[in-house]
Scaffold this active site. Structure first.
Site, PDB file in Angstrom:
ATOM      1  CB  CYS A  74       3.126 -24.871 -45.388  1.00  5.33           C
ATOM      2  SG  CYS A  74       5.283 -24.777 -43.547  1.00  5.33           S
TER       3      CYS A  74
ATOM      4  CG  ASP B  60      13.626 -10.320 -21.283  1.00  6.49           C
ATOM      5  OD1 ASP B  60      13.216  -8.948 -21.867  1.00  6.49           O
ATOM      6  OD2 ASP B  60      12.845 -10.856 -22.019  1.00  6.49           O
TER       7      ASP B  60
ATOM      8  CE1 TYR C  72      -0.835   7.612   3.957  1.00  8.85           C
ATOM      9  CE2 TYR C  72       1.256   9.056   3.725  1.00  8.85           C
ATOM     10  CZ  TYR C  72       0.394   8.330   4.116  1.00  8.85           C
ATOM     11  OH  TYR C  72       0.507   8.288   5.916  1.00  8.85           O
ATOM     12  CG  PHE C  73      -1.331   6.720  -6.619  1.00  5.36           C
ATOM     13  CD1 PHE C  73      -1.679   8.831  -7.062  1.00  5.36           C
ATOM     14  CD2 PHE C  73      -1.576   5.422  -7.224  1.00  5.36           C
ATOM     15  CE1 PHE C  73      -1.896   8.315  -7.942  1.00  5.36           C
ATOM     16  CE2 PHE C  73      -2.090   5.845  -8.189  1.00  5.36           C
ATOM     17  CZ  PHE C  73      -2.117   6.691  -9.142  1.00  5.36           C
TER      18      PHE C  73
ATOM     19  CG  ASP D  21      -2.542  -0.069   0.890  1.00  2.92           C
ATOM     20  OD1 ASP D  21      -2.046  -0.962   0.121  1.00  2.92           O
ATOM     21  OD2 ASP D  21      -2.574  -1.102   2.329  1.00  2.92           O
TER      22      ASP D  21
END
Length: 629
Positions: A292, A470, A133-134, A131
């Protein structure tokens, strides 16, 4: 001298009376974007709370809260705001044991009282892990408090919140001033602005008056009210549950055909449709095989970039004459893996790729293959991949690439993945010249939400929690619907220790520009590494620029662009130069600012100050819903 002093005192007294009289008539200044600007020291607006200037020092007030797990029931919401559950259930016309649908508007009655110079509803909150404040102000309390007010009324520094400690939360509320009560106003409602709201629509929703709402917030009709900020709505009578019912989306167009038509005819059409679909699928399979095996033989150019994914490129590792003990143990356990993961024979993969022919080569060590009629991506890897296989083997999530099978042959591993049609995100956000590869605002937010959801799954729902390590735009793949999947788990590893953090003893590896400072400087790894990388990724998604564009000398992250877009008076104008020009201004400015602030919070140097992926998912979910409204 005495007369002059006497006259001076009288003047001061009269001036004081005038000031007091003016104050008693004053309204409350609209807080604007300051709710998410924690570093802004300007308190000229109502960022610290609404001024205690009403006719009474205490009154009945109301809040609007949008239900969101875990605060989605009468009990949990009442507890969060220190409100009476019986009052919450009564005014919302539900039982005290009721649970609300996600994002349902809930009316919360509170007692609003003067606390020092400001009004507030008294409540408290117990600090949880990660947590700050924001997140408390904007995610938990949905901007019904501010980080500045939390900092002002608590002794804990924002950088030193202790898990388990209880903090005071000054919830934003106010009592009517004398000039409001004189015209019949009895209550003030603190309303959380949603995307698309206007002062008129908000006032009308709760039976209020637009002019009085403008006056109450000291704004004009030309003032822009911003998403995720609070607005005071003056009311003559308490709000009701009927006013919180939002209009449902229009129903899909329905057929006007007579439902009593001949059933045999309906069945005939079903047979026709099934036949057409089956034939189409068969033709697609045959076409893919011919493409292919035959067409690509005559094409000497590289594969279409939409299906080239750097996320499948094998990382170069030293060749070993023999498998190490860990790999050998893993090979011995192949029978257990076969229960949930296909173990292919090497001949099957040779057949699928035309003997690993150059015509089926994608990039690096990755080949496209046809297995049982399905397209797959087959990646050859040298070295130990047991951890990656074990992790992907137990993951089943729509936002994580699916590993469908493995093969081991002649000292090399072959990993068989699902094939993702539209390739890496980097191909879509860096190349603005290709009009076929332009993502709109909603698509970009959906992609960010998909990645955040996948990371939250890794951080919170795998045991032990894992770090991808990553995250970058090349390791995010887009399917045919532009939905995102996280790929390339070569560097993924479990967290350890009390804080999910440990020191790396090997060399630093990752993608330049996405690696967090604590990892580069001290080799520390935690889930907050992914949060930092995700912040960089969000900026790439918003701006269409590569991560290197955000760094300056000594590889330090530049905050200038963020400052221009967020803090200056001409922020909205500067935002136009910050956002990817391919969107041509077709994006909600208020939401864009909120997303940039969210990205900025992910890039805090101290990992403890970054939000968790769960908090990011909640924020992006609300932003996406507002974007689609």
């Amino acid at each position: 001298m005495f007369n002059m002093g006497y006259l001076f005192l009288i003047s001061v007294f009269i001036l004081s009376l005038l000031c007091f009289s003016s104050l008693s008539q004053a309204q409350q200044p609209y807080v604007g974007l300051a709710t998410t600007d924690c570093a802004n020291a300007d308190t000229s607006n109502s960022v610290l709370g609404y001024t205690c200037n009403g006719l009474n020092r205490s009154c009945q007030a109301y809040l609007i809260f949008r239900s969101l797990s875990p605060f989605d029931s009468v009990v949990s919401i009442s507890t969060l705001f220190g409100s009476d559950p019986s009052q919450v259930s009564q005014i919302n016309s539900v039982s005290e044991t009721a649970t609300f649908d996600t994002n349902k508007m809930v009316i919360v009655p509170v007692t609003c009282s003067c606390s020092g110079p400001y009004y507030q509803a008294n409540t408290s909150y117990v600090i949880k892990s990660n947590d700050n404040y924001f997140s408390i102000a904007n995610n938990t309390f949905q901007a019904l408090s501010t980080c500045q007010a939390l900092q002002d009324q608590n002794s804990y520094a924002g950088t030193n919140l202790i898990v388990g400690a209880r903090v005071v939360v000054p919830v934003r509320c106010a009592c009517p001033t004398k000039n409001q009560t004189d015209v019949g106003i009895q209550y003030l409602l603190s309303y959380l602005v949603q995307s698309g709201d206007t002062v008129t629509s908000i006032s009308t929703k709760f039976g209020g008056n637009t002019v009085r709402t403008l006056e109450a917030n000291m704004i004009s009709e030309q003032t822009t009210i911003h998403y995720f900020t609070t607005l005071l709505v003056p009311l003559e009578k308490p709000p009701s549950s009927a006013q919180t019912i939002e209009s449902p989306p229009p129903p899909p167009p329905s057929s006007t055909s007579d439902s009593s038509q001949n059933k045999g005819s309906n069945k005939t059409w079903i047979y026709v449709v099934v036949g057409v679909v089956a034939g189409t699928i068969l033709l697609l399979i045959l076409g893919t095989i011919i493409y292919c095996r035959c067409f690509l033989k005559s094409n000497k150019k590289e594969t279409d970039s939409r299906i080239v994914s750097k996320s499948f490129e094998a990382r170069e590792k030293p060749m070993k004459n023999e498998l190490n003990e860990e790999s050998q143990d893993f090979l011995d356990s192949m029978s257990s893996i076969a229960q949930s993961l296909k173990v292919y024979r090497f001949k099957e993969l040779e057949s699928a790729t035309d003997n690993f022919s150059p015509i089926c080569w994608i990039k690096g060590s990755v080949y496209r293959g046809i297995i049982n009629g399905d397209v797959a991506a087959i990646k050859k890897v040298n070295g130990d991949v047991s951890k990656e296989i074990n992790l992907l083997n137990k993951i089943n999530h729509s936002n994580v690439i699916r590993l469908s099978g493995v093969c081991f042959n002649d000292g090399s591993w072959y990993l068989v993945y699902e094939f993702v049609d539209n390739g890496p995100l980097s191909d879509w956000i860096y190349d603005n010249r290709n009009e076929e590869k332009v993502l709109n605002w909603a698509q970009r937010i959906q992609i960010a939400l998909d990645v955040a959801t996948g990371l939250d799954y890794l951080h919170s729902f795998t045991s032990p929690p894992h770090v991808h390590q990553d995250i970058n735009s090349s390791n995010v793949l887009l399917d045919s619907d532009s939905r995102a999947k996280i790929a390339n788990f070569a560097l993924a590893r479990p967290t350890e220790g009390k804080e999910g953090e440990f020191a790396l003893t090997r060399h630093i590896v990752g993608t330049k520009g996405f690696m967090a400072p604590e990892y580069l400087e001290n080799g520390l790894v935690s889930t907050k590494l992914d949060v930092y990388a995700f912040g960089v990724l969000m900026l790439e998604i918003l701006t269409g620029k590569e991560a290197s564009a955000f760094y300056g000398e000594e590889n330090k992250f530049l905050s200038n662009a963020l400052d221009v877009a967020l803090n200056k008076e001409d922020g909205l104008e500067s935002l136009r130069h910050f956002i990817d020009p391919s969107m041509l201004g077709n994006y909600p400015q208020e939401l864009a600012i909120f997303v940039i602030r969210l990205a900025d919070s992910c890039l805090k140097k101290n990992p403890a100050h970054r939000p968790t992926m769960d908090e990011i998912v909640q924020s992006l979910s609300r932003i996406l819903k507002a974007s689609l409204a």
